[in-house]
Design a protein around this motif. Structure first.
Motif, PDB file in Angstrom:
ATOM      1  N   GLN A 142       0.814  -1.216   0.000  1.00 50.91           N
ATOM      2  CA  GLN A 142       0.000   0.000   0.000  1.00 50.91           C
ATOM      3  C   GLN A 142       0.852   1.274   0.000  1.00 50.91           C
ATOM      4  O   GLN A 142       0.332   2.375  -0.153  1.00 50.91           O
ATOM      5  CB  GLN A 142      -0.928   0.028   1.224  1.00 50.91           C
ATOM      6  N   LEU A 148      -5.535   3.118   6.768  1.00 51.05           N
ATOM      7  CA  LEU A 148      -6.017   2.135   5.793  1.00 51.05           C
ATOM      8  C   LEU A 148      -7.316   1.489   6.280  1.00 51.05           C
ATOM      9  O   LEU A 148      -7.602   1.453   7.473  1.00 51.05           O
ATOM     10  CB  LEU A 148      -4.956   1.051   5.569  1.00 51.05           C
ATOM     11  N   SER A 149      -8.066   0.986   5.306  1.00 50.84           N
ATOM     12  CA  SER A 149      -9.287   0.267   5.620  1.00 50.84           C
ATOM     13  C   SER A 149      -9.000  -1.226   5.481  1.00 50.84           C
ATOM     14  O   SER A 149      -8.593  -1.684   4.418  1.00 50.84           O
ATOM     15  CB  SER A 149     -10.372   0.717   4.646  1.00 50.84           C
ATOM     16  N   ASP A 215      -8.807  -1.797   1.636  1.00 49.98           N
ATOM     17  CA  ASP A 215      -7.503  -1.850   0.970  1.00 49.98           C
ATOM     18  C   ASP A 215      -6.878  -3.239   1.133  1.00 49.98           C
ATOM     19  O   ASP A 215      -6.179  -3.725   0.255  1.00 49.98           O
ATOM     20  CB  ASP A 215      -6.569  -0.799   1.586  1.00 49.98           C
ATOM     21  N   LYS A 251     -11.149  -2.493  -4.898  1.00 46.09           N
ATOM     22  CA  LYS A 251     -10.281  -1.333  -5.165  1.00 46.09           C
ATOM     23  C   LYS A 251      -9.040  -1.808  -5.925  1.00 46.09           C
ATOM     24  O   LYS A 251      -8.597  -2.942  -5.768  1.00 46.09           O
ATOM     25  CB  LYS A 251      -9.883  -0.678  -3.837  1.00 46.09           C
ATOM     26  N   ASN A 253      -6.006  -1.103  -5.509  1.00 41.19           N
ATOM     27  CA  ASN A 253      -4.872  -1.414  -4.628  1.00 41.19           C
ATOM     28  C   ASN A 253      -5.172  -2.578  -3.679  1.00 41.19           C
ATOM     29  O   ASN A 253      -4.374  -2.908  -2.799  1.00 41.19           O
ATOM     30  CB  ASN A 253      -4.518  -0.175  -3.790  1.00 41.19           C
ATOM     31  N   PHE A 254      -6.324  -3.209  -3.853  1.00 44.17           N
ATOM     32  CA  PHE A 254      -6.761  -4.289  -2.958  1.00 44.17           C
ATOM     33  C   PHE A 254      -5.765  -5.447  -2.944  1.00 44.17           C
ATOM     34  O   PHE A 254      -5.271  -5.881  -3.988  1.00 44.17           O
ATOM     35  CB  PHE A 254      -8.132  -4.794  -3.419  1.00 44.17           C
TER      36      PHE A 254
END
Ligand SMILES: [Zn+2]
Lengths: 301, 149
Positions: A142, A148-149, A215, A251, A253-254
């Motif tokens: 990340q 972050l989530s 994320d 997402k 970036n997942f």
């Protein structure tokens, strides 16, 4: 830093320092050498994966390793006390890695032996080196750790990797989605600790509700060995299965993380997608364990 | 002073006042007061602070610091007076210390303290005793759920 026993003992700065050292080791900028050093691995609960990771880390630094994995055929099997086993092995080594089903074994070890102690898992309590490699993997994928989530999925009740992870993350203002069957919710005392640190927590049982928002999704195995009631295990063992078809709207970036070993909770069709990160994550464990061992041996100031 | 007279005055010993109503027997149990010790006990007396309270007077016994630690776990807010020759020579509010060693059994069956004898340490993380953390397994427990003694 004298020992690594619980992630709760480490400050944000200490965590970031270890991650930075791990990164330098991965990039080849730092090449710790511990050729004169013996590391003992004392695993009262047998394990292959974590043991290999520690052994590899030590051997990459030219160190030597002695191992007790499981208690079958050992002095413990003959009735030797835990304290005597630890003190004896401490005489042969310069640093000790301990895994145990009894919670707090490593804290106790650190009080009775003079060499640094690393906790490689104590019951359902802590697994701090796993946490550090998880944080390393999250930062690497990340580009940051703050805000972050993150969804944590599976056995949140008994999973020590989960317990360490949420404490480790609590330094970085995460938004946490805790997804589990009701029976495997995170223990109340950990929730209390997170709430005291003003961490945003959402508890739920439906993974499809959060997968597009987060994320990182950290999936854990429902661990059969933690259940005394096997019927209860049968009821929940396959309640989460992550498959490729679920990634339509995630997402960009997942990333999907898992402490391994997995059973059925991530289907193999996920492995080739750009979202799967668990095998690299395991590889990162070696760099981070090199950093931890070096730090405790005073080799990376 | 009226309230004090509800239980007879003692010459030498310890008076534990403002025990939460109903907890006096637990205090007696924790202090391991014996059948032969001279005690006076008042239960469910009116209290200006909490509605009702218990009061316990033990003759010829001055409580040590360690003993005080134990009773704070079941009787937070109690006051303790040491009596010498009918006079209060010392009076203080009992207060949980920052940590308690050796007195508390951890309720977690998988905690190392239940395998290795005579190690036990709890940190007091809230003054009301709602958050007691085991030094070894790191779990939080409210004081009333702990095995004290
Ligand atoms: Zn404990």
């Amino acid at each position: 830093m004298k020992n690594v026993i619980s992630i709760r003992d480490l400050s944000r700065e200490e965590i970031l320092h270890l991650l930075d050292q791990g990164e330098k080791i991965e990039k080849g900028e730092l090449k710790p050498d511990h050729s004169e050093t013996v590391m003992s691995i004392v695993f009262f609960e047998s394990s292959t994966r974590t043991r290999f990771s520690f052994e590899t880390a030590m051997k990459r630094m030219n160190g030597k390793v002695i191992t007790m994995s499981g208690t079958k055929g050992t002095s413990v099997d003959k009735g030797e006390s835990l304290g005597d086993t630890l003190k004896t092995v401490a005489n042969y080594s310069d640093i000790m890695v301990v895994r145990s089903g009894l919670e707090g074994t490593q804290r106790y070890a650190s009080e009775i032996i003079p060499i640094p102690v690393i906790n490689a898992g104590d019951g359902s309590n802590q697994h701090p080196t796993q946490c550090l490699l998880d944080l390393y993997s999250i930062r690497k994928t990340q580009g940051k750790l703050d805000n972050l989530s993150i969804a944590v999925v599976g056995d949140l009740r008994y999973g020590r990797a989960v317990h360490s992870l949420v404490y480790g993350l609590s330094h970085f203002s995460p938004k946490l989605h805790l997804i589990s069957p009701d029976f495997l919710k995170i223990p109340e005392y950990i929730k209390t600790d997170l709430e005291d640190k003003n961490i945003e927590i959402h508890e739920g049982s439906d993974l499809s509700e959060v997968i597009n928002k987060v994320d990182i999704m950290y999936v854990t195995r429902i661990q059969k060995e933690r259940f005394s009631d096997l019927d209860a295990y049968e009821r929940v063992k396959n309640c989460y299965v992550v498959s490729k078809s679920m990634f339509g709207d995630v997402k960009s970036n997942f990333k999907l993380l898992h402490p391994l070993p997995r059973v059925d909770e991530i289907s193999t069709d996920v492995d080739d997608t750009k979202y799967a990160y668990y095998f690299q994550q395991a590889k990162n464990g070696v760099y981070i364990r090199q950093a931890i061992i070096s730090e405790l041996l005073g080799g990376s100031k | 002073m009226k309230k004090e007279r509800k239980v007879d005055a003692i010459k030498n010993g310890t008076v534990i006042d403002h025990i939460p109503a109903g907890k006096a027997f637990k205090v007696i149990e924790i202090l391991k007061i014996k059948n032969t010790d001279m005690i006076s006990l008042g239960m469910n007396l009116p209290s200006s602070k909490h509605g009702s309270k218990d009061i316990l007077k033990v003759e010829n016994w001055e409580l040590s610091h360690n003993e005080v630690n134990k009773i704070t776990l079941v009787a937070p807010g109690a006051t303790l007076s040491i009596i010498r020759e009918f006079e209060i020579s010392e009076k203080y509010n009992v207060k949980l210390p920052p940590e308690v060693s050796g007195l508390i059994g951890c309720p977690n069956k998988k905690c190392i303290t239940n395998e290795v004898e005579s190690i036990s340490r709890f940190y007091v993380e809230s003054d009301d005793g709602k958050k007691m953390r085991c030094h070894y397994c790191e779990r939080l427990y409210p004081a009333e759920s702990l095995n004290i003694g």
